[in-house]
Design a protein around this motif. Sequence first.
Motif, PDB file in Angstrom:
ATOM      1  N   ILE A 223       0.970  -1.015   0.206  1.00  0.00           N
ATOM      2  CA  ILE A 223       0.084  -0.013  -0.030  1.00  0.00           C
ATOM      3  C   ILE A 223       1.014   1.330  -0.001  1.00  0.00           C
ATOM      4  CG2 ILE A 223      -1.509   1.413   1.488  1.00  0.00           C
ATOM      5  CD1 ILE A 223      -2.704  -1.451   2.338  1.00  0.00           C
ATOM      6  N   LEU A 224       2.052   1.290   0.732  1.00  0.00           N
ATOM      7  CA  LEU A 224       2.907   2.184   0.823  1.00  0.00           C
ATOM      8  C   LEU A 224       3.317   2.589  -0.522  1.00  0.00           C
ATOM      9  CD1 LEU A 224       4.461   2.021   4.536  1.00  0.00           C
ATOM     10  CD2 LEU A 224       2.406   3.552   3.637  1.00  0.00           C
ATOM     11  N   MET A 225       3.778   1.706  -1.170  1.00  0.00           N
ATOM     12  CA  MET A 225       4.577   1.571  -2.368  1.00  0.00           C
ATOM     13  C   MET A 225       3.427   2.311  -3.444  1.00  0.00           C
ATOM     14  SD  MET A 225       6.640   1.814  -4.599  1.00  0.00           S
ATOM     15  CE  MET A 225       8.227   0.859  -4.587  1.00  0.00           C
ATOM     16  N   ALA A 226       2.133   2.071  -3.249  1.00  0.00           N
ATOM     17  CA  ALA A 226       1.283   2.501  -4.255  1.00  0.00           C
ATOM     18  C   ALA A 226       1.118   4.044  -4.101  1.00  0.00           C
ATOM     19  CB  ALA A 226      -0.179   1.606  -4.100  1.00  0.00           C
ATOM     20  N   LYS A 227       1.097   4.513  -2.711  1.00  0.00           N
ATOM     21  CA  LYS A 227       1.013   5.554  -2.392  1.00  0.00           C
ATOM     22  C   LYS A 227       2.185   6.667  -3.038  1.00  0.00           C
ATOM     23  CE  LYS A 227      -0.779   7.105   1.679  1.00  0.00           C
ATOM     24  NZ  LYS A 227      -1.318   7.202   3.034  1.00  0.00           N
ATOM     25  N   LEU A 228       3.460   6.029  -3.030  1.00  0.00           N
ATOM     26  CA  LEU A 228       4.218   6.695  -3.578  1.00  0.00           C
ATOM     27  C   LEU A 228       4.249   6.690  -4.890  1.00  0.00           C
ATOM     28  CD1 LEU A 228       7.184   7.378  -2.754  1.00  0.00           C
ATOM     29  CD2 LEU A 228       8.232   5.125  -3.476  1.00  0.00           C
ATOM     30  N   LEU A 229       3.960   5.739  -5.518  1.00  0.00           N
ATOM     31  CA  LEU A 229       3.593   5.768  -7.092  1.00  0.00           C
ATOM     32  C   LEU A 229       2.542   6.818  -7.397  1.00  0.00           C
ATOM     33  CD1 LEU A 229       3.468   2.302  -8.414  1.00  0.00           C
ATOM     34  CD2 LEU A 229       5.159   3.855  -8.845  1.00  0.00           C
ATOM     35  N   ASN A 230       1.564   6.854  -6.549  1.00  0.00           N
ATOM     36  CA  ASN A 230       0.701   7.788  -6.836  1.00  0.00           C
ATOM     37  C   ASN A 230       1.156   9.473  -6.791  1.00  0.00           C
ATOM     38  OD1 ASN A 230      -2.035   8.427  -7.585  1.00  0.00           O
ATOM     39  ND2 ASN A 230      -2.953   8.036  -5.537  1.00  0.00           N
ATOM     40  N   ALA A 231       2.237   9.631  -5.703  1.00  0.00           N
ATOM     41  CA  ALA A 231       2.793  10.692  -5.463  1.00  0.00           C
ATOM     42  C   ALA A 231       3.499  11.291  -6.758  1.00  0.00           C
ATOM     43  CB  ALA A 231       3.510  10.848  -4.265  1.00  0.00           C
ATOM     44  N   VAL A 232       4.265  10.210  -7.269  1.00  0.00           N
ATOM     45  CA  VAL A 232       5.302  10.831  -8.398  1.00  0.00           C
ATOM     46  C   VAL A 232       4.757  10.531  -9.653  1.00  0.00           C
ATOM     47  CG1 VAL A 232       7.143   9.844  -6.870  1.00  0.00           C
ATOM     48  CG2 VAL A 232       6.127   8.396  -8.600  1.00  0.00           C
ATOM     49  N   SER A 233       3.647   9.945  -9.953  1.00  0.00           N
ATOM     50  CA  SER A 233       3.149   9.573 -11.170  1.00  0.00           C
ATOM     51  C   SER A 233       1.692  10.362 -11.617  1.00  0.00           C
ATOM     52  CB  SER A 233       2.501   8.253 -11.360  1.00  0.00           C
ATOM     53  OG  SER A 233       1.667   7.909 -12.246  1.00  0.00           O
ATOM     54  N   LYS A 234       1.633  10.868 -12.863  1.00  0.00           N
ATOM     55  CA  LYS A 234       0.291  11.707 -13.202  1.00  0.00           C
ATOM     56  C   LYS A 234      -1.017  10.853 -13.350  1.00  0.00           C
ATOM     57  CE  LYS A 234       2.826  13.409 -16.278  1.00  0.00           C
ATOM     58  NZ  LYS A 234       3.399  13.560 -17.537  1.00  0.00           N
ATOM     59  N   VAL A 235      -0.774   9.424 -13.514  1.00  0.00           N
ATOM     60  CA  VAL A 235      -1.929   8.526 -13.717  1.00  0.00           C
ATOM     61  C   VAL A 235      -2.304   8.213 -12.198  1.00  0.00           C
ATOM     62  CG1 VAL A 235      -2.736   6.716 -14.987  1.00  0.00           C
ATOM     63  CG2 VAL A 235      -0.609   7.818 -15.905  1.00  0.00           C
ATOM     64  N   PRO A 236      -3.460   8.343 -11.940  1.00  0.00           N
ATOM     65  CA  PRO A 236      -3.723   8.277 -10.369  1.00  0.00           C
ATOM     66  C   PRO A 236      -3.868   6.805 -10.530  1.00  0.00           C
ATOM     67  CG  PRO A 236      -5.932   8.788 -11.843  1.00  0.00           C
ATOM     68  CD  PRO A 236      -4.639   9.090 -12.632  1.00  0.00           C
ATOM     69  N   ILE A 237      -3.439   6.435  -9.352  1.00  0.00           N
ATOM     70  CA  ILE A 237      -3.461   4.920  -8.786  1.00  0.00           C
ATOM     71  C   ILE A 237      -4.049   4.573  -7.264  1.00  0.00           C
ATOM     72  CG2 ILE A 237      -1.034   4.908  -7.727  1.00  0.00           C
ATOM     73  CD1 ILE A 237      -0.684   2.335  -9.138  1.00  0.00           C
ATOM     74  N   ASN A 238      -4.992   3.708  -7.135  1.00  0.00           N
ATOM     75  CA  ASN A 238      -5.859   3.639  -6.046  1.00  0.00           C
ATOM     76  C   ASN A 238      -4.882   2.769  -5.044  1.00  0.00           C
ATOM     77  OD1 ASN A 238      -7.287   2.738  -3.802  1.00  0.00           O
ATOM     78  ND2 ASN A 238      -9.281   3.300  -5.125  1.00  0.00           N
ATOM     79  N   PRO A 239      -4.279   3.459  -4.076  1.00  0.00           N
ATOM     80  CA  PRO A 239      -3.394   2.610  -3.116  1.00  0.00           C
ATOM     81  C   PRO A 239      -3.908   1.310  -2.715  1.00  0.00           C
ATOM     82  CG  PRO A 239      -4.145   4.779  -2.101  1.00  0.00           C
ATOM     83  CD  PRO A 239      -4.709   4.777  -3.475  1.00  0.00           C
ATOM     84  N   LEU A 240      -5.161   1.214  -2.628  1.00  0.00           N
ATOM     85  CA  LEU A 240      -5.704  -0.098  -2.130  1.00  0.00           C
ATOM     86  C   LEU A 240      -5.399  -1.411  -2.960  1.00  0.00           C
ATOM     87  CD1 LEU A 240      -9.458   0.689  -1.398  1.00  0.00           C
ATOM     88  CD2 LEU A 240      -7.507   0.185   0.125  1.00  0.00           C
ATOM     89  N   ILE A 241      -5.168  -1.104  -4.444  1.00  0.00           N
ATOM     90  CA  ILE A 241      -4.303  -2.426  -4.908  1.00  0.00           C
ATOM     91  C   ILE A 241      -3.070  -2.778  -4.721  1.00  0.00           C
ATOM     92  CG2 ILE A 241      -5.990  -1.347  -7.004  1.00  0.00           C
ATOM     93  CD1 ILE A 241      -3.423  -1.026  -8.650  1.00  0.00           C
ATOM     94  N   GLY A 242      -2.368  -1.848  -4.056  1.00  0.00           N
ATOM     95  CA  GLY A 242      -1.294  -2.215  -3.653  1.00  0.00           C
ATOM     96  C   GLY A 242      -1.206  -3.352  -2.570  1.00  0.00           C
ATOM     97  N   SER A 243      -1.999  -3.554  -1.914  1.00  0.00           N
ATOM     98  CA  SER A 243      -2.120  -4.682  -1.001  1.00  0.00           C
ATOM     99  C   SER A 243      -2.325  -6.079  -1.556  1.00  0.00           C
ATOM    100  CB  SER A 243      -3.233  -4.611   0.011  1.00  0.00           C
ATOM    101  OG  SER A 243      -4.676  -4.710  -1.026  1.00  0.00           O
ATOM    102  N   ALA A 244      -2.908  -6.061  -3.025  1.00  0.00           N
ATOM    103  CA  ALA A 244      -2.973  -7.464  -3.807  1.00  0.00           C
ATOM    104  C   ALA A 244      -1.575  -7.699  -4.070  1.00  0.00           C
ATOM    105  CB  ALA A 244      -3.880  -6.949  -4.912  1.00  0.00           C
ATOM    106  N   GLY A 245      -0.518  -6.875  -3.804  1.00  0.00           N
ATOM    107  CA  GLY A 245       1.044  -7.500  -4.367  1.00  0.00           C
ATOM    108  C   GLY A 245       1.387  -8.566  -3.568  1.00  0.00           C
TER     109      GLY A 245
END
Lengths: 80, 80, 80, 439, 439, 439
Positions: free
Chosen positions: F366-388
């Motif tokens: 989840i934290l990685m998804a939040k990081l990606l969300n912060a640095v990327s323009k395309v939005p990413i829902n952090p909830l999908i991070g847990s599926a990793g």
Amino acid sequence: MLDTELLQEGLALMGFGMGFVFVFLTLLVIATTLMSRVVDRLVPAPEPKAPAAAPARQDDEELLAVLSAAVHRYRQRHRR
Amino acid sequence: MLDTELLQEGLALMGFGMGFVFVFLTLLVIATTLMSRVVDRLVPAPEPKAPAAAPARQDDEELLAVLSAAVHRYRQRHRR
Amino acid sequence: MLDTELLQEGLALMGFGMGFVFVFLTLLVIATTLMSRVVDRLVPAPEPKAPAAAPARQDDEELLAVLSAAVHRYRQRHRR
Amino acid sequence: MDKLLTLWYGSGLYNLGLGQVVMIVIGLLLLYLAIHKKFEPLLLVPIGFGGILANIPEAGLALSALDQAIEVARPAVLQELAAVMQVSLAGSDVEAWRTTLYGAAHDGLPPELVRAATDIAKGAGYSNGMLYQFYSVAIASGVAPLVIFMGVGAMTDFGPLLANPRTLFLGAAAQFGIFATLMGAVGLTALGVMDFSLNQAAAIGIIGGADGPTSIYVSSILAPELLGAIAVAAYAYMALVPLIQPPIMRALTSEKERAIAMSQLRPVSKLEKIVFPLVLLVLVALFLPDAAPLLGMFCFGNLMRECGVVERLSDTAQNALINIVTIFLGLSVGSKLVASQFLAVETLGIMGLGVVAFAIGTAAGILMAKLLNAVSKVPINPLIGSAGVSAVPMAARVSNKVGLEANPHNFLLMHAMGPNVAGVIGSAVAAGVMIKYLG
Amino acid sequence: MDKLLTLWYGSGLYNLGLGQVVMIVIGLLLLYLAIHKKFEPLLLVPIGFGGILANIPEAGLALSALDQAIEVARPAVLQELAAVMQVSLAGSDVEAWRTTLYGAAHDGLPPELVRAATDIAKGAGYSNGMLYQFYSVAIASGVAPLVIFMGVGAMTDFGPLLANPRTLFLGAAAQFGIFATLMGAVGLTALGVMDFSLNQAAAIGIIGGADGPTSIYVSSILAPELLGAIAVAAYAYMALVPLIQPPIMRALTSEKERAIAMSQLRPVSKLEKIVFPLVLLVLVALFLPDAAPLLGMFCFGNLMRECGVVERLSDTAQNALINIVTIFLGLSVGSKLVASQFLAVETLGIMGLGVVAFAIGTAAGILMAKLLNAVSKVPINPLIGSAGVSAVPMAARVSNKVGLEANPHNFLLMHAMGPNVAGVIGSAVAAGVMIKYLG
Amino acid sequence: MDKLLTLWYGSGLYNLGLGQVVMIVIGLLLLYLAIHKKFEPLLLVPIGFGGILANIPEAGLALSALDQAIEVARPAVLQELAAVMQVSLAGSDVEAWRTTLYGAAHDGLPPELVRAATDIAKGAGYSNGMLYQFYSVAIASGVAPLVIFMGVGAMTDFGPLLANPRTLFLGAAAQFGIFATLMGAVGLTALGVMDFSLNQAAAIGIIGGADGPTSIYVSSILAPELLGAIAVAAYAYMALVPLIQPPIMRALTSEKERAIAMSQLRPVSKLEKIVFPLVLLVLVALFLPDAAPLLGMFCFGNLMRECGVVERLSDTAQNALINIVTIFLGLSVGSKLVASQFLAVETLGIMGLGVVAFAIGTAAGILMAKLLNAVSKVPINPLIGSAGVSAVPMAARVSNKVGLEANPHNFLLMHAMGPNVAGVIGSAVAAGVMIKYLG
Ligand code: NA
Ligand code: NA
Ligand code: NA
């Protein structure tokens, strides 16, 4: 093994091998033909019974085609 | 092993064996009966639910019969 | 191995391992992206062809649903 | 010319022994029974075919590399073998050498010498025959009968038994066929007619259990040398159940008894069916660990069937897996139909004892049912007793058929399924007792 | 830092040899041919993929524990190995040690020393590679090709052959491709172009049989070191049948011959189909026991198919079982595509000889058909002769297609199925002869 | 009377140890969880049942012939064993002898002595237990987890991942659970609470990968003695994903983040799906050969699925083959649930560390998804991070469910499938690193 020896061995194997294949399959032709005759005498070949079964209902055939397609699609969908 | 010894051994094995089979299956009868009672107390046997499901549509049953036959023929044809 | 040694080994493995996983998956992201681009250039993505196939006949879909259910019941009944 | 002679000396026709001819004919006969008479074809087709393969002269399909070398290798190889096997070869008769070596190899040669001799055989170009390999993997390891038993478990519905647990007594009584046959084999030996050891007698007795995999499993442990004859007898007589049982059933029951109507079976809940294999497993664990492989796999298959959450495993156990194993089990059993082992007077004894076993088991089941009927208030039709020999589901169908003759409105099939599956458990228990004492 | 270097020294990139790169590219090429060109994908997808896996540097998937140790173990372990293998390691060049040990391990090391060396390798933490295990179980034992042959038997309909047994002669003639290729391989060796032993020449010849499992079975016995190249050639050329055959067929026949119409096949009774595999089996038993594993399993599969009483076994043999075995057979063949074995001039020779084998077999079949046509009253279209190479059912389809070009109302497919399945029997017989003389 | 006593002394009840009772209860508990709570029943039903079988007293189903002899043989046999194992048996306490012999047999006895001792055990009538055989063939060889991984590959759709390759980073991040758990195990050892070696710690860590076959494969190599506990923990926690993950997901994300809508995934072409497994394979070959067995088989399965020309192989890999292997894998894992190995404080540690592993992996994703969300323009829902963490497809479903709570129109399932399958690759890579350093 010298090369001529190898060649001779090869030729011999070719001759024997090809000969044996022919002899064996000739025996099989004979045995099969005999077998077919014996079987035919014991159990006379039945009349082709297709006519009795096939025209039962033409509709059935059509339904079956539809069904086959449907079943096929059903299976493909559910396979994965 | 002398013959009488063998006979004695055989008789002993028959006695023990047959006895054990009976004792074991008797235990199983007891255990099964107890188990059924416990299960019945924990989870009362459900009413037979067939009436709800079966008469849904009689037509369905007929269709199913046709389908079954069709599917069967489809399969047989495609198996080989 | 002393306990501090074990701890150090563990830390080293964690560092290397996690690092390697990231490096490897980064390479995979790069390779996959490149691959997708190359593929897209070689074989332009086809238009979604669903519209052509799907509405062939709505009835078909309904029939299929009935059939699926029938086949399913057929199978369940014959499985055991 | 030289090569032509080699071909002729290596052909089957030149080397064909009378025993092999007889065995090939027996194999064809088994195929005829299986295909035309529908005698347990799933097993007898592979067994019959395997039996033919095993008796093809010179092919050695059923032999280990070592046996193959002993049977056909050049004298020089035989001398090497004798050296590592620490056997001395007297005289110059090569056939006598082969007999000496064969005897040594099969009479307690220490395993390290077997390994060394096998190394020499393999080095000389001999390898384990195909059927020998199948036998090692499928039967010698014990795995194939167990996997088939798992599949049988996954195909078994214990509902009728759970609805009427008393039928377990019928399954117990029918096992008397097993032990009576054991005594029969021992008796024939005592009389000097045959020569069976106690282990062999026990393996023969299990034929009376009317359970193919159980028979194969037990004889692979107690008497592998008789496995071929025992398996053939077990499956052949199972197929003959509709002929063997009815006369006995009619002789031991009155018309009135055969017409007894049984009350409808109570419905059995899903949970009971799930818990039953576990109850059985725990009893096995507590009282007869030696039956644990057989009954454990059986219960496992049944639990997969009933638990409802592993349908794909249960399906596979009932189909792909059991079919694959059946093919190799059948061929492996066939590998034991080599002339030198099968064409012995003992095989006749086994065949004779086998039919006696079925008859006694049938009778014992019926008499037990009559006893139950006498002591119990709930009526029980004695015809279902004969189903206790197992032979699922044939014996239950026979009970039903004979019952219908006496009372055309009385359907005994479901009632007979109880003792029928009880018989499976009963013979596995009997097998466990045998293995415990003799294994 | 130390660990980072370990990672780098153990990475594929650092250890990648040119041979491995080439082999991985060849593996990808096989996958391309299989997937895009549909070249026998059922075999070439697993073979191609297995070939890539086998060439992953450092992974050692295709190596035994011992070879793996020899290839990558520390010097101390190599010295231990040398001690038990009774080899002396001269100098201090560790790579030279590895070469010495590898040579010793693969040149007649006595089995007990192999065992001891393997013990050391396993003790040092090396284990048999995954593909090596698959190869041992599936191919070295001979089981996988036989089980596939059983499945092929269960998929084969001998009806057309039984309706017209003369077509067996076409299947016999087409085997000339096998023996001509054997002579080709021997000739290349005599000319000094290649260096094939007689065993290798025979294994190469079998490619001309156009039967994958037969090729693999024979080369696993006679020349396992060439198995990879032979299997790839066999399956690749089978896929190329529609390209290789038509020009030869047109060159050897006149337009008028190609237009010959054949009389409709008589119906064949069920009983004939049941008895035929048994007749074939008995002939094999009498005259060529060495073909018994191959033809025995083939006949067994066919009997299961035709006898009508073991449908569930026949189904499994044609589906789950053959598919499972195909996966592992393909991967196992791939394990023989290691650079050191495959990238030799011999592979080019095998590829060249393979296409010659197909061409000669095709020609021989057609010429035999013309001969039959000349001596017989019943007309026979010579185009069906080419189907005698087997490559079922592709070659029969080619006969049909070329026939339709000459006479659009003449359907040869069913007529060509006769020689087509005869070709399967013919090459199995040829395989038996090879094994008898050289095995 | 003598025999009756034998029966009693050989019964389970007489020999039942407390540990075995506890383990049988644990086996029943696993079955309850699998059947009633639907905890990964495909694995936990066979594991639970196998666990019960393994603890049946006297049956020795999970023991080798040698261990079985050591445990129950007569003193004379023990003395023979001691002689060949070169161990001296002090005193006259037979139980102490057994302990001595067991210790010697399991502490680096040279393989040739193991062979000799096994010869004696087999000569005395003991044989390898059924579950021991299953374990040897299925797990010790490494084959079963690999075949299951092939089947998983054949069931995996990489479409969502190919449409959005960035999700691979989420699959990478979630592997932090693995390494954190490794450190946890090491830390507990440093603190003196537990006693894990580095190999054991690594095997425990892999539980955090949430991949059954990967866990089993790694622990069969690095720590077979912990395999039972690790497999049970891995499958049990996978089933608990819907309970473990949501609180962590909610704690680490804001309502607004959870409501983020993601843009629809682009369509992925068939060719991309075919090439992807090959790209992955080549990367593995170049950079991490030690992951080649796992990822190679995974890619092979996926290629069979996507290439479209070997449907029958792909079908079999997804059905009959994976089902068969699952049955034997499960029973084999169960064989490691013997009381003496499982009932140790280490098992509690493994269970505790396992749940921590899942929690940390979830958080890292989840934290990685939040990081990606912060640095990327395309939005990413952090909830999908847990599926990793993988646990396919349960974790993706959890992402979807928690997402729907925040925004009822936002379907995250397909988006979460990307990291979900990326997590499978990620843990296989982590497994490769572990094996490289410690294997
Ligand atoms: Na029975
Ligand atoms: Na051919
Ligand atoms: Na994972």
